[in-house]
Motif scaffolding. Structure first.
Motif, PDB file in Angstrom:
ATOM      1  N   LYS A 260      -4.730 -18.110   0.377  1.00 36.79           N
ATOM      2  CA  LYS A 260      -4.538 -17.394  -0.874  1.00 36.79           C
ATOM      3  C   LYS A 260      -3.354 -16.420  -0.833  1.00 36.79           C
ATOM      4  CE  LYS A 260      -9.346 -17.604  -2.455  1.00 36.79           C
ATOM      5  NZ  LYS A 260      -9.087 -18.274  -3.741  1.00 36.79           N
ATOM      6  N   VAL A 261      -3.144 -15.756   0.301  1.00 35.93           N
ATOM      7  CA  VAL A 261      -2.128 -14.694   0.302  1.00 35.93           C
ATOM      8  C   VAL A 261      -1.127 -14.747   1.448  1.00 35.93           C
ATOM      9  CG1 VAL A 261      -3.683 -13.113  -0.893  1.00 35.93           C
ATOM     10  CG2 VAL A 261      -3.591 -13.085   1.586  1.00 35.93           C
ATOM     11  N   LEU A 262      -1.424 -15.448   2.526  1.00 34.72           N
ATOM     12  CA  LEU A 262      -0.548 -15.387   3.697  1.00 34.72           C
ATOM     13  C   LEU A 262       0.354 -16.605   3.864  1.00 34.72           C
ATOM     14  CD1 LEU A 262      -3.018 -13.793   6.277  1.00 34.72           C
ATOM     15  CD2 LEU A 262      -1.068 -12.705   5.151  1.00 34.72           C
ATOM     16  N   ARG A 263       0.160 -17.610   3.054  1.00 40.04           N
ATOM     17  CA  ARG A 263       1.056 -18.769   3.113  1.00 40.04           C
ATOM     18  C   ARG A 263       2.447 -18.409   2.574  1.00 40.04           C
ATOM     19  NH1 ARG A 263      -0.057 -24.035   3.941  1.00 40.04           N
ATOM     20  NH2 ARG A 263      -2.207 -24.621   4.413  1.00 40.04           N
ATOM     21  N   HIS A 264       2.462 -17.528   1.574  1.00 37.01           N
ATOM     22  CA  HIS A 264       3.731 -17.163   0.951  1.00 37.01           C
ATOM     23  C   HIS A 264       3.817 -15.643   0.859  1.00 37.01           C
ATOM     24  CE1 HIS A 264       4.075 -21.387  -0.103  1.00 37.01           C
ATOM     25  NE2 HIS A 264       2.872 -21.314  -0.658  1.00 37.01           N
ATOM     26  N   PRO A 265       4.968 -15.058   1.103  1.00 36.31           N
ATOM     27  CA  PRO A 265       5.103 -13.595   1.059  1.00 36.31           C
ATOM     28  C   PRO A 265       4.922 -13.069  -0.364  1.00 36.31           C
ATOM     29  CG  PRO A 265       7.248 -14.635   1.286  1.00 36.31           C
ATOM     30  CD  PRO A 265       6.242 -15.728   1.447  1.00 36.31           C
ATOM     31  N   PRO A 266       4.281 -11.900  -0.503  1.00 35.34           N
ATOM     32  CA  PRO A 266       4.107 -11.314  -1.839  1.00 35.34           C
ATOM     33  C   PRO A 266       5.434 -10.765  -2.359  1.00 35.34           C
ATOM     34  CG  PRO A 266       3.315  -9.803  -0.166  1.00 35.34           C
ATOM     35  CD  PRO A 266       3.696 -11.074   0.554  1.00 35.34           C
ATOM     36  N   LYS A 267       5.507 -10.602  -3.657  1.00 34.91           N
ATOM     37  CA  LYS A 267       6.707 -10.039  -4.264  1.00 34.91           C
ATOM     38  C   LYS A 267       6.804  -8.548  -3.932  1.00 34.91           C
ATOM     39  CE  LYS A 267       6.616 -13.289  -8.135  1.00 34.91           C
ATOM     40  NZ  LYS A 267       6.524 -13.439  -9.612  1.00 34.91           N
ATOM     41  N   ALA A 268       7.997  -8.113  -3.573  1.00 37.38           N
ATOM     42  CA  ALA A 268       8.188  -6.714  -3.179  1.00 37.38           C
ATOM     43  C   ALA A 268       7.817  -5.759  -4.303  1.00 37.38           C
ATOM     44  CB  ALA A 268       9.633  -6.497  -2.744  1.00 37.38           C
ATOM     45  N   ALA A 269       8.042  -6.164  -5.543  1.00 35.06           N
ATOM     46  CA  ALA A 269       7.759  -5.281  -6.680  1.00 35.06           C
ATOM     47  C   ALA A 269       6.268  -5.048  -6.872  1.00 35.06           C
ATOM     48  CB  ALA A 269       8.369  -5.873  -7.942  1.00 35.06           C
ATOM     49  N   ASP A 270       5.445  -5.918  -6.306  1.00 35.99           N
ATOM     50  CA  ASP A 270       3.997  -5.816  -6.502  1.00 35.99           C
ATOM     51  C   ASP A 270       3.325  -4.899  -5.498  1.00 35.99           C
ATOM     52  OD1 ASP A 270       4.233  -7.555  -8.585  1.00 35.99           O
ATOM     53  OD2 ASP A 270       3.707  -9.337  -7.402  1.00 35.99           O
ATOM     54  N   ARG A 271       4.034  -4.444  -4.495  1.00 36.12           N
ATOM     55  CA  ARG A 271       3.399  -3.673  -3.422  1.00 36.12           C
ATOM     56  C   ARG A 271       2.757  -2.385  -3.949  1.00 36.12           C
ATOM     57  NH1 ARG A 271       3.877  -4.654   1.806  1.00 36.12           N
ATOM     58  NH2 ARG A 271       3.577  -2.440   2.253  1.00 36.12           N
ATOM     59  N   GLU A 272       3.467  -1.697  -4.833  1.00 35.29           N
ATOM     60  CA  GLU A 272       2.922  -0.442  -5.342  1.00 35.29           C
ATOM     61  C   GLU A 272       1.645  -0.681  -6.138  1.00 35.29           C
ATOM     62  OE1 GLU A 272       4.254   3.403  -8.088  1.00 35.29           O
ATOM     63  OE2 GLU A 272       5.718   1.841  -7.559  1.00 35.29           O
ATOM     64  N   THR A 273       1.621  -1.710  -6.951  1.00 37.04           N
ATOM     65  CA  THR A 273       0.409  -2.041  -7.721  1.00 37.04           C
ATOM     66  C   THR A 273      -0.737  -2.421  -6.798  1.00 37.04           C
ATOM     67  OG1 THR A 273       1.767  -2.837  -9.554  1.00 37.04           O
ATOM     68  CG2 THR A 273      -0.541  -3.547  -9.498  1.00 37.04           C
ATOM     69  N   ILE A 274      -0.422  -3.251  -5.801  1.00 32.70           N
ATOM     70  CA  ILE A 274      -1.464  -3.681  -4.846  1.00 32.70           C
ATOM     71  C   ILE A 274      -2.013  -2.478  -4.095  1.00 32.70           C
ATOM     72  CG2 ILE A 274      -1.875  -5.017  -2.749  1.00 32.70           C
ATOM     73  CD1 ILE A 274       0.257  -6.995  -3.746  1.00 32.70           C
ATOM     74  N   SER A 275      -1.124  -1.578  -3.700  1.00 37.16           N
ATOM     75  CA  SER A 275      -1.554  -0.398  -2.955  1.00 37.16           C
ATOM     76  C   SER A 275      -2.478   0.487  -3.797  1.00 37.16           C
ATOM     77  CB  SER A 275      -0.324   0.395  -2.504  1.00 37.16           C
ATOM     78  OG  SER A 275      -0.715   1.525  -1.759  1.00 37.16           O
ATOM     79  N   LYS A 276      -2.166   0.643  -5.084  1.00 37.11           N
ATOM     80  CA  LYS A 276      -3.021   1.442  -5.960  1.00 37.11           C
ATOM     81  C   LYS A 276      -4.384   0.791  -6.158  1.00 37.11           C
ATOM     82  CE  LYS A 276       0.675   3.669  -8.631  1.00 37.11           C
ATOM     83  NZ  LYS A 276       1.312   3.809  -9.968  1.00 37.11           N
ATOM     84  N   GLU A 277      -4.388  -0.532  -6.318  1.00 38.80           N
ATOM     85  CA  GLU A 277      -5.662  -1.238  -6.487  1.00 38.80           C
ATOM     86  C   GLU A 277      -6.528  -1.108  -5.232  1.00 38.80           C
ATOM     87  OE1 GLU A 277      -4.350  -5.153  -7.359  1.00 38.80           O
ATOM     88  OE2 GLU A 277      -4.018  -4.777  -9.504  1.00 38.80           O
ATOM     89  N   LEU A 278      -5.901  -1.209  -4.063  1.00 38.32           N
ATOM     90  CA  LEU A 278      -6.648  -1.071  -2.811  1.00 38.32           C
ATOM     91  C   LEU A 278      -7.196   0.347  -2.665  1.00 38.32           C
ATOM     92  CD1 LEU A 278      -7.562  -2.342  -0.155  1.00 38.32           C
ATOM     93  CD2 LEU A 278      -5.379  -1.637   0.850  1.00 38.32           C
ATOM     94  N   ALA A 279      -6.378   1.342  -3.022  1.00 39.30           N
ATOM     95  CA  ALA A 279      -6.841   2.734  -2.931  1.00 39.30           C
ATOM     96  C   ALA A 279      -8.035   2.973  -3.851  1.00 39.30           C
ATOM     97  CB  ALA A 279      -5.697   3.683  -3.283  1.00 39.30           C
ATOM     98  N   ALA A 280      -8.016   2.369  -5.036  1.00 35.15           N
ATOM     99  CA  ALA A 280      -9.137   2.523  -5.972  1.00 35.15           C
ATOM    100  C   ALA A 280     -10.414   1.899  -5.396  1.00 35.15           C
ATOM    101  CB  ALA A 280      -8.791   1.883  -7.311  1.00 35.15           C
ATOM    102  N   LEU A 281     -10.274   0.753  -4.748  1.00 33.81           N
ATOM    103  CA  LEU A 281     -11.442   0.109  -4.134  1.00 33.81           C
ATOM    104  C   LEU A 281     -11.967   0.935  -2.969  1.00 33.81           C
ATOM    105  CD1 LEU A 281     -10.207  -3.591  -4.190  1.00 33.81           C
ATOM    106  CD2 LEU A 281     -12.188  -2.695  -5.418  1.00 33.81           C
ATOM    107  N   PHE A 282     -11.059   1.453  -2.146  1.00 32.97           N
ATOM    108  CA  PHE A 282     -11.492   2.303  -1.033  1.00 32.97           C
ATOM    109  C   PHE A 282     -12.216   3.542  -1.540  1.00 32.97           C
ATOM    110  CE2 PHE A 282      -8.182   0.817   2.330  1.00 32.97           C
ATOM    111  CZ  PHE A 282      -8.934  -0.338   2.520  1.00 32.97           C
TER     112      PHE A 282
END
Length: 500
Positions: A260-282
């Motif tokens: 789902k996520v490690l076959r292809h690198p994520p887009k650099a622009a999405d890192r901030e959004t992903i980080s915020k979503e992870l922080a909300a889950l934590f």
């Protein structure tokens, strides 16, 4: 007649008066009062438990509560016994029905069971609170979301080579041994000289080889009989035992996360959004009140990539909190329910049998019976120790004791005086007979396992659990039949005899 009871409604007072006048045997058990006051106390205890200022993500406090409630249960049991011992139709030679002993035993069991149930209130409330706070499917989806986002953010660090085994299909293996990560019935032979710290080849028989290839995450075919079996690294940073056992959704495996996520690198622009979503889950599964989120685990170069990432995101705290939630939510699941039912049943049965025996024998005979039971336990332990007996020997001794106590109770019908020995034999027989079918079934399965072990075969017996449960139910039914046909009459006969 006006019986005054605090907090008792009028209809219950009227019913109690009618029981006293018409059914003094039932009235003397005080079961109606135990039920009423017991339900009131459990409702009160449940209300306090709901108001407990303990977060469902934190450690369970049921152990502390249970210790406290046990003390209250002991006090409640003592108060009930004080009232119970005031009046005894059996010992006063009152008019009793043929099913008097069965009836009183059932009422004693109900009363004791209500008091034992006190200890279950807080664990039940804790489970209800956890289920109200977190939905089953929600937990699984959040676990998957956290794992996916961690892997997206740590994409570069997780690009490491996969471990693999070189596996070979072989026929007619001469040397067989248990192979790592296989079930007991899966065998393999391994070359004795490893290369680069890994075994060069692992040979499997045809059936196991084909099964491994079918279920492997990734394989590379070298030739018709030799493959490279690649093992997916552990990408499930957040997990919880049993979290997805009762849900439609499942926790993603490491191989699914990779696809789902490690076959292809994520887009650099999405890192901030992903980080915020992870922080909300934590933040959802951690809380400042715990005082644990402020501690940052130490990271050093000797740690593996998995451990470094886990420490970086403080996964241990999140894992613990989710595990606390899951353990509370599924405390009463099918996996654990049988255990809780058995604890309730045997505690209630043991206390009820002691009360029943005390109510049907003299005080002296009752305590001599307890002394005899202790002495027999010590003697049996010594004999088993000196003879190096195992569980089978213990079960044989218990079955022999049951038969001995039964024949000892039969002597009541031939004696002309109230004999202490026959009274002790009857009491011990009554105490042990409910588990007599269980002893026989357990002995059979112990013998069966010994036979299979001697032949080098697996000792797993799938029907054992079902047969054990049937024997426990059968033991309860056997005791109820004996109480109404034999035990009640033998007690009546023994107690009516003149004393020596």
């Amino acid at each position: 007649m006006n019986i005054k009871r605090p907090l008792v409604p009028g209809f219950l007072k009227t019913a109690e008066e009618k029981l006293l006048l018409n059914k003094p045997g039932i009235w003397s058990t005080r079961t109606h009062l135990v039920l009423y006051y017991g339900i009131l106390f459990m409702l009160f205890l449940a209300g306090i438990s709901f108001l407990e200022p303990n977060d469902v993500r934190d450690y369970s406090t049921s152990d502390s509560w249970t210790g406290f409630v046990i003390m209250i249960a002991i006090i409640a049991l003592t108060v009930w016994l004080i009232y119970l011992l005031r009046f005894n139709v059996f010992k006063k030679y009152g008019l009793i029905s043929p099913f008097y002993s069965l009836m009183t035993f059932c009422f004693y069991f109900i009363s004791t069971g209500i008091i034992v149930l006190f200890t279950y209130v807080h664990p039940v409330v804790e489970s209800v609170r956890a289920n109200l706070a977190f939905d089953d499917e929600e937990l699984v989806h959040d676990i998957n979301a956290m794992n996916l986002r961690i892997c997206q953010l740590e994409y570069n660090a997780l690009q490491e080579p996969w471990d693999y085994d070189t596996i070979v299909r072989a026929k007619n293996l001469k040397v067989q041994q248990y192979a790592p990560d296989l079930d007991y019935d899966e065998t393999a032979t391994v070359d004795t000289e490893p290369k680069n710290g890994k075994y060069d080849l692992i040979r499997y028989d045809t059936v196991i080889f084909d099964n491994i290839i079918k279920n492997a995450d990734s394989v590379v075919k070298l030739n018709d009989t030799m493959y490279l079996d690649y093992k997916t690294p552990d990408f499930t940073f957040v997990d919880s035992y049993l979290a997805d056992e009762y849900t439609k959704a499942h926790i993603f495996t490491s191989f699914e996360i990779y696809n789902k996520v490690l076959r292809h690198p994520p887009k650099a622009a999405d890192r901030e959004t992903i980080s915020k979503e992870l922080a909300a889950l934590f933040n959802k599964y951690d809380y400042a009140e715990s005082g644990r989120s402020t501690a940052v685990p130490e990271i050093n170069n000797r740690m593996s990539t998995y451990d470094k990432i886990s420490a970086k995101y403080k996964i241990g705290y999140i894992y613990d909190n989710i595990s606390h939630i899951v353990s509370k939510k599924y405390r009463w699941s099918e996996r654990h329910m049988a255990e809780y039912v058995r604890i309730f049943y045997y505690f209630t049965l043991g206390i009820t049998l002691l009360i029943f025996i005390f109510r049907h024998s003299t005080v002296r005979t009752f305590f001599l019976s307890l002394l005899a039971a202790v002495l027999l336990t010590i003697l049996t332990a010594l004999m088993m120790s000196f003879s190096h007996a195992d569980e089978t020997g213990f079960l044989i001794w218990m079955i022999m004791y049951t038969i001995l106590f039964f024949f000892g109770s039969l002597a009541t019908w031939t004696t002309t005086k109230r004999n202490v020995i026959t009274g002790i034999m009857t009491n011990l027989f009554v105490f042990i007979v409910p588990i007599f079918p269980l002893l026989i079934v357990a002995l059979y399965y112990m013998w069966k396992k010994d036979q299979l072990s001697e032949q080098g075969l697996p000792t797993e017996l799938p029907d054992m659990g079902w047969h054990i449960m049937c024997s426990e139910i059968g033991g309860a039914l056997l005791f109820l039949v004996l109480v109404s046909t034999y035990i009640g009459k033998v007690y009546r006969r023994w107690y009516s005899l003149p004393e020596n």
